[in-house]
Design an enzyme around this catalytic site. Structure first.
Site, PDB file in Angstrom:
ATOM      1  N   ASP A 258       0.843  -1.189   0.000  1.00  0.00           N
ATOM      2  CA  ASP A 258       0.000   0.000   0.000  1.00  0.00           C
ATOM      3  C   ASP A 258       0.880   1.240   0.000  1.00  0.00           C
ATOM      4  O   ASP A 258       1.981   1.214  -0.562  1.00  0.00           O
ATOM      5  CB  ASP A 258      -0.935  -0.043   1.231  1.00  0.00           C
ATOM      6  CG  ASP A 258      -2.298   0.559   0.950  1.00  0.00           C
ATOM      7  OD1 ASP A 258      -2.374   1.799   0.840  1.00  0.00           O
ATOM      8  OD2 ASP A 258      -3.279  -0.206   0.820  1.00  0.00           O
TER       9      ASP A 258
ATOM     10  N   HIS B 111      -3.432   5.941   3.509  1.00  0.00           N
ATOM     11  CA  HIS B 111      -4.292   4.828   3.105  1.00  0.00           C
ATOM     12  C   HIS B 111      -3.799   3.493   3.675  1.00  0.00           C
ATOM     13  O   HIS B 111      -4.579   2.677   4.176  1.00  0.00           O
ATOM     14  CB  HIS B 111      -4.340   4.772   1.571  1.00  0.00           C
ATOM     15  CG  HIS B 111      -5.286   3.762   1.007  1.00  0.00           C
ATOM     16  ND1 HIS B 111      -4.902   2.487   0.640  1.00  0.00           N
ATOM     17  CD2 HIS B 111      -6.611   3.845   0.723  1.00  0.00           C
ATOM     18  CE1 HIS B 111      -5.938   1.830   0.149  1.00  0.00           C
ATOM     19  NE2 HIS B 111      -6.992   2.627   0.189  1.00  0.00           N
TER      20      HIS B 111
ATOM     21  N   ASN C 165      -5.844  -3.175  23.857  1.00  0.00           N
ATOM     22  CA  ASN C 165      -4.633  -2.437  24.217  1.00  0.00           C
ATOM     23  C   ASN C 165      -4.938  -0.999  24.619  1.00  0.00           C
ATOM     24  O   ASN C 165      -4.025  -0.175  24.727  1.00  0.00           O
ATOM     25  CB  ASN C 165      -3.633  -2.466  23.052  1.00  0.00           C
ATOM     26  CG  ASN C 165      -4.153  -1.746  21.820  1.00  0.00           C
ATOM     27  OD1 ASN C 165      -5.360  -1.542  21.685  1.00  0.00           O
ATOM     28  ND2 ASN C 165      -3.267  -1.366  20.912  1.00  0.00           N
TER      29      ASN C 165
ATOM     30  N   SER D 171     -11.357  -0.980  -0.453  1.00  0.00           N
ATOM     31  CA  SER D 171     -10.047  -0.996   0.210  1.00  0.00           C
ATOM     32  C   SER D 171     -10.152  -1.511   1.639  1.00  0.00           C
ATOM     33  O   SER D 171      -9.181  -2.046   2.183  1.00  0.00           O
ATOM     34  CB  SER D 171      -9.438   0.408   0.232  1.00  0.00           C
ATOM     35  OG  SER D 171      -8.898   0.752  -1.016  1.00  0.00           O
TER      36      SER D 171
END
Length: 458
Positions: A98, A131, A145, A286
């Protein structure tokens, strides 16, 4: 109050014999037990404990916005049930090809593998565009977390490979180089949330074929033009091209469709982590593809021996078909939804259901016991066990055998007439759903008379 259980069951169990007491203020359950336990008219008295649903829900502060992972009313991928089976393994490396990734974020802390940059060789795979970080967050952000959100796979290692520039564009050549590099350096899953309209190049086609032949799963997008036509590299036969659905399970209007689409995953209002460490959301295939890639890596965490084709089959077989009201969402495979909407739990359950015995190449004599064993992530209830030779059903060994646990062994007695030979195998099928089926490896049955077998040294 008395249990509202209706009439006693036909098997003689009377559910009305128990009383459930609601206590007045100031009286604890333990005090109530002490008062009643010595009463000769009461068989037993005990505190009624509270259990919880068998699902894992992350505690991350913004996980509640991740409808695509929830167990709520929206059309989600059933992630909490899948996490009951596995949350991933550091033995699986997932490459995100990416715009780079901010691996310094808490969401990826301690879970990265060395990456690289093909846009600016010798540079770090940093993420100016943002992205890649968002895609990686959907796929594998850490859970519990105290930061942002949760990804699909909490245990895999993230390998950032920069193949898109700081405006989100990249060449097919860099994509091919990224694939070769990632798989050469141990990636089992490769996610490329990008696509192009120009025909696929020989270089890129060969890179994908090589990656798959070397044990990697390649996941990509159908793309976001709302057109009939999956973009490159989703057109490659070895690619798993993923489209996007909305909150109702219907195809997102901008999601491309057509030949080569494999399956769908949620792609609208998907919450993830941004490059600055903020929680953000977005639309697009995506964000659908990394969900499928995340489930693929979960599958490999429990079945590392599987091939890319086998992982693809598990993703597609586990998908929920016809989950929307769209008349174009027809039964079985179609060009708008592929095999259906991603179901992480279903795919992992199918992956965990394995016939462990007879082993590959085992030699079994006629007139002896054939030990059949299987394991899974959930009890099957009742099963059918069938014996096959090649593509032919030879014998139904049992019909409706009760399998009360998810790990079971059972002995079938083989009897003549049963020809000896190779290419035998058994299937174990859950009676509640024919899709819940697993097959053994091929084994050998030794036929003939016992004295002849001994003479021939069989």
């Amino acid at each position: 109050r008395r249990q509202n259980a209706g009439d006693p069951a036909d098997d003689g169990v009377d559910l009305k014999k128990s009383l459930y007491l609601r206590l007045p203020p100031g009286l604890t359950p333990e005090q109530c037990v002490e008062r009643f336990k010595s009463n000769p008219l009461i068989q037993f008295v005990e505190v009624d404990p509270i259990g919880e649903a068998a699902e894992i829900v992350p505690t991350d502060p913004d996980h509640g916005s991740q409808w695509h992972l929830s167990q709520g009313p929206w059309d989600n991928i059933r992630a909490p049930s899948a996490w009951e089976i596995t949350t991933g393994s550091s033995n699986v490396i997932v490459a995100v090809l990416d715009s780079g990734c901010n691996t310094n974020l808490a969401e990826f802390s301690g879970r990265t593998a060395p990456g690289t940059n093909f846009v600016a060789p010798y540079g770090l795979p940093d993420d100016v565009y943002g992205h890649g970080t968002k895609v990686a967050g959907v796929l594998c952000a850490s859970a519990n977390n105290g930061a942002n959100i949760a990804g699909v796979d909490w245990g895999c290692r993230l390998m950032p490979v920069k193949v898109l520039d700081d405006t989100g564009y990249g060449t097919y050549f860099d994509w091919a180089q990224g694939i070769y590099w990632a798989v050469s350096n141990g990636a089992r899953v490769v996610n490329l949330s990008a696509g192009g309209s120009a025909p696929i190049t020989t270089d890129l086609s060969e890179a994908i074929a090589w990656a798959v032949s070397n044990g990697a799963v390649f996941v990509t997008v159908t793309h976001n033009q709302g057109l009939n036509g999956v973009t490159v590299p989703g057109t490659h036969p070895d690619a798993i091209a993923v489209g996007a659905t909305d909150l109702t399970g219907q195809r997102w209007t901008s999601s491309n469709y057509g030949t080569n689409i494999a399956l769908m995953a949620p792609g609208v209002d998907i919450y993830t982590v941004g490059k600055a460490g903020n929680t953000t959301n977005g639309n697009g295939t995506s964000y659908s593809a990394p969900q499928a890639a995340g489930v693929a890596s979960l599958i490999l965490s429990i079945r590392p021996e599987l091939t890319s084709r086998q992982v693809r089959d598990l993703l597609c077989e586990g998908a929920d078909d016809q989950v929307s009201a769209d008349p174009l969402d027809t039964a079985g495979y179609d060009l708008y939804y592929g095999w259906g909407r991603l179901n992480a739990y279903r795919s992992l359950w199918l992956a965990s259901f394995v016939v462990t015995n007879p082993a590959a190449g085992a030699r079994v004599r006629v007139e002896s016991e054939l030990s059949i064993a299987w394991t899974g992530a959930w009890p099957l209830g009742a099963v059918n066990v069938d014996l096959w030779k090649g593509t032919n059903l030879v014998r139904v060994l049992t019909n409706g055998l009760v399998a009360p646990t998810d790990n079971m062994a059972w002995d079938a007695v083989l009897r003549s007439p049963l020809p000896g030979g190779t290419d035998y195998w058994v299937t174990v099928t859950g009676t509640n759903s024919p899709a819940d089926s697993a097959a053994s490896d091929k084994f050998v049955i030794i036929g003939g008379l016992p004295w002849l077998n001994l003479l021939l040294g069989r």
